[in-house]
Structure formats: structure tokens, C-alpha cells
Enzyme design. Sequence first.
Site, PDB file in Angstrom:
ATOM      1  N   ARG B  97       0.800  -1.225   0.000  1.00 10.36           N
ATOM      2  CA  ARG B  97       0.000   0.000   0.000  1.00 10.36           C
ATOM      3  C   ARG B  97       0.833   1.275   0.000  1.00 10.36           C
ATOM      4  O   ARG B  97       0.513   2.230  -0.705  1.00 10.36           O
ATOM      5  CB  ARG B  97      -0.973  -0.007   1.186  1.00 10.36           C
ATOM      6  N   ASP B 126      -6.923  -1.495   4.591  1.00 12.29           N
ATOM      7  CA  ASP B 126      -6.269  -0.858   3.457  1.00 12.29           C
ATOM      8  C   ASP B 126      -6.606   0.619   3.333  1.00 12.29           C
ATOM      9  O   ASP B 126      -5.753   1.427   2.979  1.00 12.29           O
ATOM     10  CB  ASP B 126      -6.621  -1.604   2.165  1.00 12.29           C
TER      11      ASP B 126
END
Lengths: 408, 408, 408, 408
Positions: B97, B126
Amino acid sequence: MGKNPKKVVLAYSGGLDTSVILRWLQERYGCEVVTFTADLGQGEELGPARAKAEAMGVREIFVEDLREKFVKDFVFPMFRANALYEGQYLLGTSIARPLISQRQIEIAEAVGADAVAHGATGKGNDQVRFELAYYALKPDIRVIAPWREWELTSRTKLLEFAERHQIPITRDKRGEAPFSVDANLLHSSSEGKILEDPAHGPDEIVFQRTLSPEAAPDVATEITIDFRHGDPVAINGEALSPAALLTKLNALGRANGIGRLDMVENRFVGMKSRGIYETPGGTILLAAHRAIETITLDREAAHLKDSIMPRYAEVIYNGLWFSPERHMMQALIDASQHSVNGRVRLKLYKGNVICIGRESPDSLYDSRVVTFEEDGGAYDHKDAQGFIRLNALRLRLGAMKGRRGGAL
Amino acid sequence: MGKNPKKVVLAYSGGLDTSVILRWLQERYGCEVVTFTADLGQGEELGPARAKAEAMGVREIFVEDLREKFVKDFVFPMFRANALYEGQYLLGTSIARPLISQRQIEIAEAVGADAVAHGATGKGNDQVRFELAYYALKPDIRVIAPWREWELTSRTKLLEFAERHQIPITRDKRGEAPFSVDANLLHSSSEGKILEDPAHGPDEIVFQRTLSPEAAPDVATEITIDFRHGDPVAINGEALSPAALLTKLNALGRANGIGRLDMVENRFVGMKSRGIYETPGGTILLAAHRAIETITLDREAAHLKDSIMPRYAEVIYNGLWFSPERHMMQALIDASQHSVNGRVRLKLYKGNVICIGRESPDSLYDSRVVTFEEDGGAYDHKDAQGFIRLNALRLRLGAMKGRRGGAL
Amino acid sequence: MGKNPKKVVLAYSGGLDTSVILRWLQERYGCEVVTFTADLGQGEELGPARAKAEAMGVREIFVEDLREKFVKDFVFPMFRANALYEGQYLLGTSIARPLISQRQIEIAEAVGADAVAHGATGKGNDQVRFELAYYALKPDIRVIAPWREWELTSRTKLLEFAERHQIPITRDKRGEAPFSVDANLLHSSSEGKILEDPAHGPDEIVFQRTLSPEAAPDVATEITIDFRHGDPVAINGEALSPAALLTKLNALGRANGIGRLDMVENRFVGMKSRGIYETPGGTILLAAHRAIETITLDREAAHLKDSIMPRYAEVIYNGLWFSPERHMMQALIDASQHSVNGRVRLKLYKGNVICIGRESPDSLYDSRVVTFEEDGGAYDHKDAQGFIRLNALRLRLGAMKGRRGGAL
Amino acid sequence: MGKNPKKVVLAYSGGLDTSVILRWLQERYGCEVVTFTADLGQGEELGPARAKAEAMGVREIFVEDLREKFVKDFVFPMFRANALYEGQYLLGTSIARPLISQRQIEIAEAVGADAVAHGATGKGNDQVRFELAYYALKPDIRVIAPWREWELTSRTKLLEFAERHQIPITRDKRGEAPFSVDANLLHSSSEGKILEDPAHGPDEIVFQRTLSPEAAPDVATEITIDFRHGDPVAINGEALSPAALLTKLNALGRANGIGRLDMVENRFVGMKSRGIYETPGGTILLAAHRAIETITLDREAAHLKDSIMPRYAEVIYNGLWFSPERHMMQALIDASQHSVNGRVRLKLYKGNVICIGRESPDSLYDSRVVTFEEDGGAYDHKDAQGFIRLNALRLRLGAMKGRRGGAL
């Protein structure tokens, strides 16, 4: 330290080395020797140890089956912590030493002995573990460590001493053993001699407790383990005593090639050493305990345990079971285990321990909350924005001051 | 936040969900959308993503192969720490990420965008990881998280929106996917829907990156991995770039049934979730890195790393790669890796990664010191007595005051 | 959350802000308000709070003296840990919030309320502390935080609302208070407004609990404090209840200019803030507790406590008193305190707390061992050589491999 | 170890004890002795040490002023960590030993010596600190610790030896010193003999570096200290070299009665000991460094430092400055200090160090964000709700399962 001890309690295995020690103590100090032989599940009969001690004139002989106590009061508390030394070692030798020491001291007090002795060598961890426990339990005890004192500094000299004193030497002991072994209900370790080069893997002959993964069955074995307050209590629904349970796990692990470890570790005395460990049941138990904790432990409880675990394992490895710091960490760990109840389903297959299910009346897993579907208000997506924005605030303030990307 | 954004950089996969987001952003905010599609090794072609973006009128389209950067600057630094979240998870999603976020912000600055958007949902980690990185890198950026904002709160509504806007829906997307997948060069994760009950193991169909141990070959594969300053640089003696090396490890792991994990974990947002992870190459790499460290790292260096690792892993899991604390821990970890050089020999067999040898010009293992045989003065057994006695002193003083056995 | 609450238990101080909140709750939600006013030693009479609540039509009014419970069950357990947030702050506000929350929830359950409310603002830590405790104790409680909800976002609007509803405004409240104050038996804190610039020290007028060191007597005051199991039980030999003891320490600290702190701290919500704290008795108590521990705690017990203390303090600061991690750390800490018994002698002088003596029947300090003189065999100097040589072994092995001076 | 050393580098103070050691080494081993005398700011002239060494026939005499190096490379790096051993001790003795050892080894290599010697006793920490550094820097060095070897085990025997060898004994040395002292630019410590009973405070006569708070001026002294990258660089705006700066802080501390500590500590060798420390400048420096960090360090950076500090301090206390773990922790600490720049204003008054202001171009304190007033959108109060609710989620889920109040 000037005067000779009068009566020594020796941790006596019945093997050649401790038999030599027994005689050497009698000779060197002219003292009475009391033998203590414990069954911790090492897989040897104890009858011969008694017979040999009698043959060498020992009058007070203690032979005890400590397997249940070993597993219940030492192994299980340690497994509550998911303890691994240096990320890998299940501490199979380390955890046995305190119990032996404890009983030796108790016996010393019961028989009026003024000293204890052990057969651990001068380079290893075990001497430390035995002696720290002795001193913690009886601070004025005299400790005799023959391997650090005597002149029998080679195999040849040892054998000569044995022959000179009519100590029977079994044929396999006459030659050099290719490596040395320690075993108990939790594990078997092998080290030294042919195992000293860490660039080479161990031969199959080294392994005593486990089939190789290759030799294990081609079909997986499925089992369940039930936990109560963090300790395993049943296999496949059958309630078992601690030692019986670990024995059964060992059999399951052995058959499925589980629990081998080839490791270079750092000893407390300052050197690296290489050991081959077999912990079949313990390897299964660790996986199962971790699995039941994943659904029953709060996140921060689990993380706190994880953060303290390396130190807990180190303390045990270093021989400090009987220490304030171990007691304190145990209090923290035990406090976490009340709701660690439930059942874990495992698949054992050629070296693998695979969790295929965990369930608990105390599960904190809530599929209504986690689901991607609508959850009837259990969780408000909008909350996440505030959560993120406040967690980001310090980073934003830093970045505004020119410290982008978390720069310092 | 009142005004609408003018130009948004969207992390765009080309799939249905982010295509809907693309259109929704155009509709909802009347803004220009810039797409960014990265190849992190997820195993999908990127051409279609470009074509779809063009079809939806996007004028600035970024499609980039970031695999080498991903492995070199994110995966390898993390593996220097032997990072495991909650003792098990290799952080395969978490580590991807920050890189995506970083490039999005760079693109936003290059194209003059005032906002970024992502397709992560409102219950997961996320969203946190994307947004903490955005804010750390550009504190005044506007962040749009459609899943927390829009009314498309069910699959049906999403499909309706897609149809209404002529967004093509592939046949397999029309029905409910049985679970959701994230993938990159390090791992593949599957979660949700049919995987939500942790009492049941995953079906074989879930796995995408690995053969099952059962299906793997009956004969082991042996390999060597070479390390330099803590990073792997060669397999079987062949030097490879970071991404090529991890790709090769993935193939080796896949073939040998290595790297599956079925886990219940604790999300940063406060709930437990269940994930199925496949990290074939990473699982091999962790074992190899640990092995080379065992002979090249000093004991206290290793223990210090171990003690800080859980926090390091948590920081990455929580999305704080771009944070002062991660940079500080990385400095500690990197400082330890200078001499982590050498070769590890591994046996890969039906899910097992077995170290069968490690050697290094920087090895601290010294068989002369550790040997049971006479060692020519490298170690004096007598020293052990003093070592033990001083380590025992505080315990003895405590026991003399009535605190036997380390009682408090 | 759609429906209005029917009955709300408000943490009510009787001051202007919470009086406005009381009325606002009645207006905004048309609900019944139950007030809860606790005496935690803030030094205000509680009678007026009751009268005002009655005047505003409240039918269920709870006014309670919780000072003993506060000190015994919250302050003392925390002091066993020597807790300091960010190295300095004695957590005076943090430790009071959980008790208030706990009683609010108990009252809510007793009176059948479906919501609780507090008067903490939207930027501070206290909202977090109140609400985390509420949720931990009653997960389905509805929480109302007016400062985050209402439109009374300026002082002017607040005063207008008060006037419009005939809420009496004391003269000193009509103007802007120059800073805001929180107080209880442990401490007083001041922050905001004129205190917001950390480049300038606070005016003398800010301090409410302590004389300045300059104004304190020119002659020192000597006192003794007795401890039992880690808690203080007597001053100058006189046994005192927890609250009475802390009250007396406060008087002693006040008179001697002890316990002022001017600090910039990091809030849980992500910003830095500046606070002026006065903790006269607590400052004395911390010094005394540390002193008695120095002679009664084992070294590793003390170091383990020290290593966990920052996290313990952070957990309390963040409002997680009622959390698994706090309970676990408390178990570890409490396990260490059994032998923390004895007497500390202190000199209080113009801001200084100087330990001038500590003695204990459980002292581990042994002058026979430590003395430079001959000690009759309690300690063998020769042991030190082995101790040093084995501790040095890993460093020597490293240096032999070219890593001199502990290089990596 | 059998053979005698040929040439020994002795850490030589010029005092009676090390003069006796000098002669004893010559006698006992028939070896050449090289003396090394360092000025670390202990406040003694070094000329006499040279003269005495010459008088005893020493041909290679090293006398060096190491004050700048001491402060710059040892004291300041340590203060970056805010290091306190056991919560109180500023490590004044501990931090000097590695430098002395380092120079001794460098000299040994320069003059071709095969051994080093020191005058530390067999019960203390200093022997450990000297020798661990020796071994880390030169693993094959021979170490001679006369106090652990010789027969001069009482004061009387020592004096007899001195007289027999015409070593001059100053009048004050003839009688028993009432306590022993160690000093350098950072601190002075006193221990032993009349100070051995921790139940009694030290007489005023013990203190050498500081006025008592009572004797200090009735009017406070205000100063500023400027920091750059975590190190102090100027006092009252005047740039000073490291040693000059610490010297000036010492003068300021002395005059204002700052930096006294009466402490019972835990030695590495296993016993408790009592020491009286005076660290006037260091006490001011610690307060100032903490203060500048409060506005320039990110929260998690500060907390991470705090969490690692106890171990860092312990490592230095135990003599492991030259160790991998110290280097690794230093890397973490130093990484945090880049933005630790700015000015701290302090009030020094009768033992108190009171921060009355801190400012920095790198300040992360932002009054716009923290203010109670409207802040123009820098912070959205609504965010707090989501932040709290997600932080509470795990506690709520636990409570719903019957674990109220964070119960386990």
C-alpha cells in the site's frame, strides 16, 4: 569452600558419565552420595539406574516419575506464552532443568545433604540452569560441577577411570558417541561431534523422535485439541492428563514427520552452538495454542504477550525459571488466558501442522461485524474517516513542517 | 471540505469496482479523473486498464511497472526485520500500500491534482494504509474514499450503477464473487464471504499461488540463497534482481506447496478478520534470512531485533510505513545487517522449508570454541563458575531474605 | 442511532458548561437527564451542584464522595508502576476519568438510562477516556458528547444559550476564563488560552495547589512514609486511609513548593498540547515509592517494571484503564509489590523531594556483600573474572572476525 | 595465560592505589609498565602523575586531555537518549570507562604491549566496564586486574607494600578514606564506608561538586540552551565546544544546588550498592534535552525512544558501550534527532531545573490546532467520534462477550 561436603545429592541418569561422577564424588570428597533419578519422559527405564546406584554403594536412592508434574507445572505454563527462543526453539531442554533442580534441593533438605551435583559440562547452558535454580531455592547450598573440576578432560581418561573403578561400560559407550543427546517428554536434542558443522544438514540417523516428512504417511491425519484457560485438555474430544496428552501429541507428531529443527543458537555462556531438536508434540501444541488465541484473545492482549515473549523465552533459556522476572511475566501471561477456551482442528501432514478450524464459546470473532455485507449497524463506515484522520494528524503536522513521509 | 475536487488521481485496477468508482467520481464531483495503475506483480495484464480508462474519457493515464522498486525498497527492508504480524502473517498486502500511495501522491503533484481516491472498503485496513501514507506525504491532500461515501452499499446497487453507465461487467463479476482477492509479487490474500467462518478450513479452490502440500512433488528440491547485507542476491549461485529473485522463489514455493496460511487476525480498525494468505517466496525468504542471521548476527543484536520486531510489524500492518517510528526502527535493523552475508542451503518439500546448511565468511560460529573436545585454551571451563555465581548472586540474596525460588 | 435517547446520565460538575449541557440535552433530545456529581477531591462543594440540578428539573440526582475509592483503587495501583507519561506527567487527569465513567455506567444501569453524556471537548483526551470506559463497561450504551454535536461553538453562543434558558452565570464566568482547569485529589491541571504559547512560562497566578519554591519555607520539612505491599500506609508513623494520606501529602507538597510541571505533551488525538500540572502529593509519593523499591525489589524485577512502564502509562493516558492490556500489566506490576514494605525518610525543601533514608525488613541491600572490606566469604572476587570473561565471549568472537568494538 | 606479560598499559591516576599497582606489576610479572593518565575532567592536575610514573622508572608515559572527546563522542550521544539507569542515575561513571579502555588499547597497540591493567576492585561494575571494552576492542589482549589477584586484601597490607617500595603516601591517604570517589567532567560519585547504610542520608561533607540547595542563592538564575540535532551547542546564545559547554553547565548547577542524587542501585555483578552522585551540568542538560524534544519530536518517535531507553541505559551501565546492541540502539536514537533543534529557557533555583520556555523552527506544536477556539478547519471535532468508536470497537466486542471493563 575449603571443607569437603559430607553428603551430595547427584542428578543421576544411570549412564556412564554420571556413574563416573558418582564414583568420583565418593573418591574425591569421601562423601556420601544420594542419587536422584527422574522420569521426565526421556524414554529410558529407570530400574537400571537404581541397580547401578545400589551396586556403587548408594544407600539413599530416589527414583521418581515426574512426568505429570513436568508437563502440568512447567511445559504448559510455558506454552501459554507461545515461547520460542530466537524465533525457533521450543525450549525443550531448558524447561526440564528447573524441575530436576527443584527436586534435588527438596531431597537435599529431606536427607540433610549439604551439596548437590550435576553432570552438565562447562561450556553449556545446562550447568547454568541447574545451578541458578539450586541457588535460588537454597542460597547456601554447595554446588559441585565435576566437569568443571576434575582431570577427566578427555574421553580416554573417563573410560580409564571407569575401568579402574569397575563401572560397567556398555559396548556402544566404548567408542565415541557420534553426538550427544538430551531427551524428555517435550523433546529430544542432539548436538556435538558430527553435528558441529552448521554447513551440513544432519543425517537421518540423528533423529529419534520423528519420522522424516518423506517417510510420513501420504494421507493427512486430522485431529482436534480442546483448550481450557490456555491449556490443552483433550485430543479428539478425549480428556487426557497433561502427560498423557503430550505423549499422544508426540505420537501424532512422530508419525507425521512434525517438529524437527536444525538450528544455530546463541548460548547464555556466550558462544553459538548448533542443535538438532525434535519436538513433535510441542510443535503441534504451539500451533494449536496460537490458533485458539487468535479467536479468543483481545488484540492488545495478544500484542502485549507477543512483545514480552522474547524476553520470557530468554529468561527460561538462561535458566531463570525460578526468578522474580519469570514470576512477574507469568502473572501477565496467565492473566490473559482465562478465556482461551475452545477447540482447534488441525491437519497433520508430512511435517506440516495446518489449522483448519477454530471455534470457541469465548470467541471474539464476529462475522456480523467483519462482513462485507450490510451488518445492521454494528459498524459505521463513517467512523473510519475520523479514525484515520486523527491517526494521521501527527503525520500531517510533521509533513507541514517539512518532514514528509514520516521523515525525522 | 465544502468544495468539489477538480482533479483526482485514482488508484485504478481496471476491475469493475474501481471502474465504477472512476465514473462515480466524474459524476459526483464533476471532476477530472487521472488513473494510476501499477504492476506490483499481481499477475494481471495492465493493457485493459489503460483501454478502459481511455474508454471512460480519462486523459491522463499512468500505467507503471513497479515490481523492482516494490521488492527492493519495500519487501527486502521489511524482511531484514523478520517481520511477522501476530506471529504469522508476512504482511504481503500491508507492504504494497505505501508504494501505491507514494506514486499516487507523486502523480498528483506532477499533474496538479488536488485529491486522491482509492477503492478500499470502510471496514478494512487498506483504507487506513492508503490514507495514512497520503497524509504523511502530502498533508493537505484531499482524500476520497468512495466506499465510505456513496450509496452503492450493496452488490446490486453497484451493478445497477455500472449498467446505467455502460461499464462493462465480465460474466464472472455478474454473480457474487465467493471471496475477495488481493495480490502482488509477495503474496495473494483471500477473504470474505465463504471464508468468513473460521471454524471451517478453506476449499482448495481458494488457493491461487500454491499447490497443496499433497499435490507437490514427492521429491524434495534443494536450493541455495546467497545474502549480502541482509538481502538475498542469488539463487543457486545465480545473481538476480530483487523482483526476479522473488519471482523465482515464488515459483519454487508454489511447486512445493509452501507458504499457505489460514489465519484469524486483528485489524487496526478494531475487529477480527479471517484471511487466507499465500506467500510462497516470502515464506522461503524468511526461513533463509533467519538462518543466515543465526551464524552472522551477534546474540544481543539478534535478541534486540527480535524484541522490536512485533512493534515493527504492527507499524507496517497499521499503515505507518511512512512514519518516524518506522524510519527509526529501520535504522536499528539496517545497522544490524552489514555482516549478514553468506549462503543458506534449503530443502523444499511439500510445504516444508528446511534449512540444511548455512555458511558465511562472516560467521560468528566457531566450532573450536563450542566443541566438547579440548579447544586449546579458547574457553576456560573455570570461567563458568564465576559467571554462574555472579548471575546467581541476586537470587541468593533474595532467597536468604526468605524469597526462595525467585519469589517476590 | 436514529432515535432520541430517553434518559441520559450526565457527568455534572455544577459549573456553567455542564449546566448548559444539561439544559441542551433536555431541549435537544426531549429526554430525562440524571446528574452524577462526584467528589474526587477537586476542592469544590457539591451542594450547589445538587441545588442547580434540582432547579433545572432533574429528578434523579447522584452526588457521591468517591475520594477513598479514587485513591485506593485507581491512584495507588498506578503508583505501584511508577507511571510517568512521556517521562514527566503523573497522569492526574487520566486516572480520574475511568472512575467517573464507571459510576456513570453503574448509575445508568440502576436508573434504566439508555445514554450517558460528558462535558469534554472534541480536541482533548478526556472525551476518549470517558468514552472508551463507557464502551468497555457497557458496549451498547449510547454516548452523547455535546461539544462535538452542538452549534454552541463559541463562548458567545454558549452564554447566549445560558441566558436564554435562565442558567445562572457567575460573574467570573461571564468574561473569558484565561485558561481552563481540571482538578482532583491527585492533581490540578491548567491549559489553554494564555497558556498556549510554550515559549513562555506560566504566571504565578496559574498555580492553585502549590506555593512557588521561592515562597516555600527556608527550612526543610522531614517526613517518613511507610509502605506495605507497594502502597503508602502511614506518614510520620501515623496510619492514614488512602485519601487522608494523599491529602496530607498534598498539604506537605503545597507548603514546600513541590510538584509543579510545565509540559508540552502529545495527545492521543494526535496533537501536541501544553499543560501546567500541580501534583504535590503525587510527586512526593513517586519519589518515596521509587526509594522503597530500590532496597526491596530484585534488580530484574525492577528493570522489567521499568521496561513496561512507558506502555502502562501510555495505556492510562489514552483512556484504556478498563482494557485487557492494563489488567495484564497490572498483574505483572502487582506481582512485584509483595515485599515492597518499609519506611522512607524524605526531606522536602523548596521544590525538592530528597530521599535521606530507606529501611525495610525486606531489604535486599546487604552491606556485608557490598563492603570494600573483607566480607567473610559472602562474595568471591575470583568469580568476577569468569563473569566478565563469559560476558565478553561473544564480543571477543566478534572482534576476532573483524568486528572490533562491537561493530556490526 | 601461563606466561608473564612483557609490557602492560596501566590506567594510572597517579594516586596511591594505582601507584601500588604499578610497582606490583613490575614486581609480580617483571614486566615493563606503560602508564596512561587521562584528563576526563576529574579536576586533578596530571603533572604529578607523570612525575610519579617517571620516579618509578616508567619509560613510556601517556598523559592526555580527553575532555572534548569524552563529551562529544560519549556524553552527548548518551544524552540524546535521555538515559537514566533505574530511573535516576545519569551514568556518569559508566560513560567514562569505555573511553579510557579505548585509549588504553590504542596505546597498547602503539607501544606493542601485550596486556592492560586497571585499578578497579573485584566487587564493582568498573572492572566489568573496563574489561568488556578491552575484549571488544582487542579480543586477544591479556587483562590484569590486580585487585582480584593480589594478596593486598586490606588497607594495612596495601600501605605496608607502599612503604616497603618507597611509594609516597600523602598524609590523607594514611588513614582510611571515609568513602571512595570517582569523578569526571560529567559527575562525581561517592560510595563505600560511611555511606554504606542507606538508612542514613549523606553528610554535607560528602558533596564536592554542588552547593546544597539550602546554600544556593535565594534568587533564581535564568539561562537558555540551544540545541542542534539533539546536542547542546550554546548557553545564553554563546556557542561553546562540548567540554566547555558542560563545564559551564557544571558551574551553573553547582551554584544552584542542582544534581545531587542519593541512590541504592543494582550492580551488574549482582548486588545492591549505595552511591551519592553529583551531576550538576548533566541534570540541567537532561531537563533541557527533554524539553526541546517535547516540541520537536513526533509522538511515536518520542515513545519509541522512551520504550528503548531503559535497555540502552542498562547496556551502558553494564559496560557494553562497545557492543552491537548499543550501536543498533544508537542508530535508532540518532535517527530521531535531526530536527531536535531550538532553544530552551530554564530557571535554576535551589536544586530545581524548571523549564520556562522552549521554541524551535522545527516545532511540531501548533497552537492553531490545539486551541479551544475555532481553528479554521485544521481539525474537525467530528473526527473524534470515529476515532473513539473504532478504538473502542475491540473493547465493545469483548464486553458483548461478557468481558466487561476489559476483563480477560
